[in-house]
Write a protein that holds these residues in place. Sequence first.
Motif, PDB file in Angstrom:
ATOM      1  N   HIS A   1       8.585  -4.065  41.095  1.00  0.00           N
ATOM      2  CA  HIS A   1       8.462  -4.235  39.646  1.00  0.00           C
ATOM      3  C   HIS A   1       9.679  -4.955  39.077  1.00  0.00           C
ATOM      4  CE1 HIS A   1       5.095  -1.466  39.787  1.00  0.00           C
ATOM      5  NE2 HIS A   1       5.861  -0.507  40.291  1.00  0.00           N
TER       6      HIS A   1
ATOM      7  N   ASP B   1       2.855   1.576  32.207  1.00  0.00           N
ATOM      8  CA  ASP B   1       3.347   0.328  32.800  1.00  0.00           C
ATOM      9  C   ASP B   1       3.737  -0.710  31.744  1.00  0.00           C
ATOM     10  OD1 ASP B   1       0.800  -0.163  31.903  1.00  0.00           O
ATOM     11  OD2 ASP B   1       0.170  -1.302  33.669  1.00  0.00           O
TER      12      ASP B   1
ATOM     13  N   VAL C   1       5.438  -4.236  32.503  1.00  0.00           N
ATOM     14  CA  VAL C   1       4.777  -5.489  32.905  1.00  0.00           C
ATOM     15  C   VAL C   1       4.881  -6.510  31.777  1.00  0.00           C
ATOM     16  CG1 VAL C   1       2.610  -6.563  33.596  1.00  0.00           C
ATOM     17  CG2 VAL C   1       3.227  -4.291  34.487  1.00  0.00           C
TER      18      VAL C   1
END
Length: 323
Positions: A73, A210, A213
């Motif tokens: 990530h 998340d 992102v």
Amino acid sequence: MSRSKETVLAALVLLLAAHVSAQQTVQKFIRETPYLLYLPQQYDANPSKTWPLLMFLHGSGERGTDVEKVKQHGPPMLIEKGKQFPFIVVSPQAPEGRAWDAALLKELLADVQKKYRVDDDRIYLTGLSMGGYGTWDFAMSSPQLFAAIAPICGGGDASRAWRLKNIPVWCFHGAKDYVVPLDASQRMIDAVKPINKNVKFTIYPETGHDSWVEAYNNDSLYTWLLSQKRYRHRPVPVAENVLKTYEGAYAGQNTDTVTIVLENGKLVAGSRKGKIELKPGADNIFFFDEKAFDHMEFTRKPDGTPAELILVGDRRQPFKKVR
């Protein structure tokens, strides 16, 4: 006891001490911290140029001994996919089962600063989830190090947020995050905003945990980071007659006493630990050096005379004026 017996006893003590000492060996405990290092494409082109640095703190899922997991990530993933950044990127890995350790990260950062050409006035910190918590914590532990921070879906101890008063903050969180609730970031932002004008909070209304992102794919984040420089205190002029009013002794809650004197037109604080010049940030606020976030604040009685000084560091320590 006779003199000869004293001599024998002393020799025996020394012998025993030497024997005990001989049983001790020197050992070392070394805690390794693996990290990914990215250097800008033009890093070697100009050996005298210094570069901004971004430290990235991963989430709990990337802990362990395989540093390649850190590429899952954030900036390390983008770099792996070919993205070029105009700054050094340092992405450490936390051990399995452990949270981020601010003291260890500080040592790592200092080591990187020694090895590479880092622009010390443009060091940035970011992280996601567990790394978002780590970002808040590391920045509050060592605010003098950072030019700006970008915590993502994390949280922290809001009672310490005042230490971020001079650090630009851009925080990100998903409104539908059920792992780390939005309120974790909101509490930190609510604590920082009243004392810091350079605070941004981006909430993604349809995003869950998340949120990193969208945050890390937003190039405006990196542009914003690069526009920030580390805060440096600029002394402001304070009349000598005002400075003189602060002279005296101030007693703390324990045995510590701070003595304030005016020397050659400058205010100096002294204690059993030594002396230090105080650099005015306002009529009643004095810093210890140009980069310090720790400082002294003076309060006054209704008649205008000083009442106490408050030493502002990891916590606020009051010292009452006693003479």
